[in-house]
Design a protein around this motif. Structure first.
Motif, PDB file in Angstrom:
ATOM      1  N   ILE A   5       0.874  -1.182   0.000  1.00  0.00           N
ATOM      2  CA  ILE A   5       0.000   0.000   0.000  1.00  0.00           C
ATOM      3  C   ILE A   5       0.904   1.222   0.000  1.00  0.00           C
ATOM      4  N   ALA A   6       0.610   2.170  -0.890  1.00  0.00           N
ATOM      5  CA  ALA A   6       1.373   3.423  -0.925  1.00  0.00           C
ATOM      6  C   ALA A   6       0.430   4.578  -0.624  1.00  0.00           C
ATOM      7  N   LEU A   7       0.628   5.207   0.542  1.00  0.00           N
ATOM      8  CA  LEU A   7      -0.155   6.401   0.903  1.00  0.00           C
ATOM      9  C   LEU A   7       0.659   7.603   0.428  1.00  0.00           C
ATOM     10  N   THR A   8       0.104   8.344  -0.552  1.00  0.00           N
ATOM     11  CA  THR A   8       0.899   9.461  -1.088  1.00  0.00           C
ATOM     12  C   THR A   8       0.236  10.795  -0.785  1.00  0.00           C
ATOM     13  N   GLY A   9       1.079  11.821  -0.753  1.00  0.00           N
ATOM     14  CA  GLY A   9       0.621  13.203  -0.527  1.00  0.00           C
ATOM     15  C   GLY A   9       1.296  14.127  -1.523  1.00  0.00           C
ATOM     16  N   ALA A  10       1.085  15.412  -1.305  1.00  0.00           N
ATOM     17  CA  ALA A  10       1.526  16.428  -2.270  1.00  0.00           C
ATOM     18  C   ALA A  10       3.007  16.333  -2.614  1.00  0.00           C
ATOM     19  N   GLY A  11       3.805  15.813  -1.690  1.00  0.00           N
ATOM     20  CA  GLY A  11       5.254  15.746  -1.913  1.00  0.00           C
ATOM     21  C   GLY A  11       5.639  14.892  -3.099  1.00  0.00           C
ATOM     22  N   ILE A  12       4.822  13.864  -3.438  1.00  0.00           N
ATOM     23  CA  ILE A  12       5.202  13.023  -4.576  1.00  0.00           C
ATOM     24  C   ILE A  12       5.015  13.781  -5.891  1.00  0.00           C
TER      25      ILE A  12
END
Ligand code: APR
Length: 229
Positions: A5-12
């Motif tokens: 599972i990859a939880l991503t936010g604005a940084g990616i």
């Protein structure tokens, strides 16, 4: 296949040229979110809200996924990968990820203010006052505003509970309920947090902190995970 599972936010998406929210040049440094990203803002000044999202949508047509997005696609060669993203951009889709769950909505969609089930794809950048749904009500951005429910949080919790490995990429973990999803991952699941300014006290166990930008840290980690598979 093991589940990642990859939880991503604005940084990616930062290295694709899309501003984050809480960095020194972040969006919430330029705008008060109460004025552009809340139901009260919509009531008070819908044109300002539409313009805020129009500018961000317009930028989407000018940017590309980066090596961080692309590496998560490569991970699918040997893992069952599920992206849970807080981002409203479509960069994971354009990179080619197969399983993407948007927690905070999608910039390239609009929805009816009379019936939230009426959601429309936007193939242009500008959503204007007077753009109406099939029932004749004004369209609004299909984005979760502050103070609104996060409709996909239940499935996101369920998916997180099935993780064999959990990646947290480019998020300050400031906003709940998204930030609480890591707690649903099994304690035994190794976690990797990729962020150049990672908060060293990530607040959960069994975590490896990779203080790198996504375009460097994610490909390196993916190469390692593909070797380990
Ligand atoms: N690579 C990886 N991480 C990065 C990079 C980069 N190149 N540049 C910045 N970051 C990190 C920052 O250090 C920060 O920890 O990305 C994180 C961005 O945090 P926020 O700006 O708070 O964005 P996010 O966590 O996605 O915000 C969550 O808040 O405003 C709401 O709805 C909005 O979805 C958003 C939510």
């Amino acid at each position: 296949m093991k589940k990642i599972i990859a939880l991503t936010g604005a940084g990616i998406s930062a290295e694709s040229g899309i501003s984050t929210f809480r960095d020194s040049d972040g969006l919430w440094k330029k705008y008060r979110f109460e004025e552009v990203a809340s139901p009260m803002a919509w009531e008070r000044d819908p044109e300002l809200v539409l313009e805020f999202y129009n500018q961000r949508r317009k930028q989407l047509f000018e940017v590309e996924p980066n090596a961080g997005h692309d590496a998560l696609v490569k991970l699918e060669d040997k893992y069952d990968v599920q992206i849970i993203t807080q981002n409203v951009d479509d960069l994971h889709e354009r990179a080619g990820s197969s399983n993407i769950l948007h927690l905070h909505g999608e910039l390239k969609k609009a929805r009816s203010t009379a019936d939230p089930n009426l959601v429309y794809e936007l193939d242009h950048w500008e959503l204007k006052m007077g753009d109406k749904c099939e029932k004749g009500s004004q369209l609004r951005p299909h984005v979760v505003w502050f103070g609104e429910m996060v409709p996909n949080i239940e499935p996101a919790m369920e998916i997180s509970s099935q993780a064999d490995i959990y990646l947290i990429i480019g998020t300050s973990l400031n906003v709940y309920p998204a930030a609480g999803l890591v707690d649903f991952a099994p304690a035994r699941a190794p976690k990797y947090l990729i962020d150049p300014k990672a908060n060293r006290t990530a607040g959960f166990s069994n975590v490896t902190i990779i203080e790198k930008k996504a375009s460097e840290g994610v490909p390196e980690l993916v190469d390692q995970l593909l070797k380990d598979a």
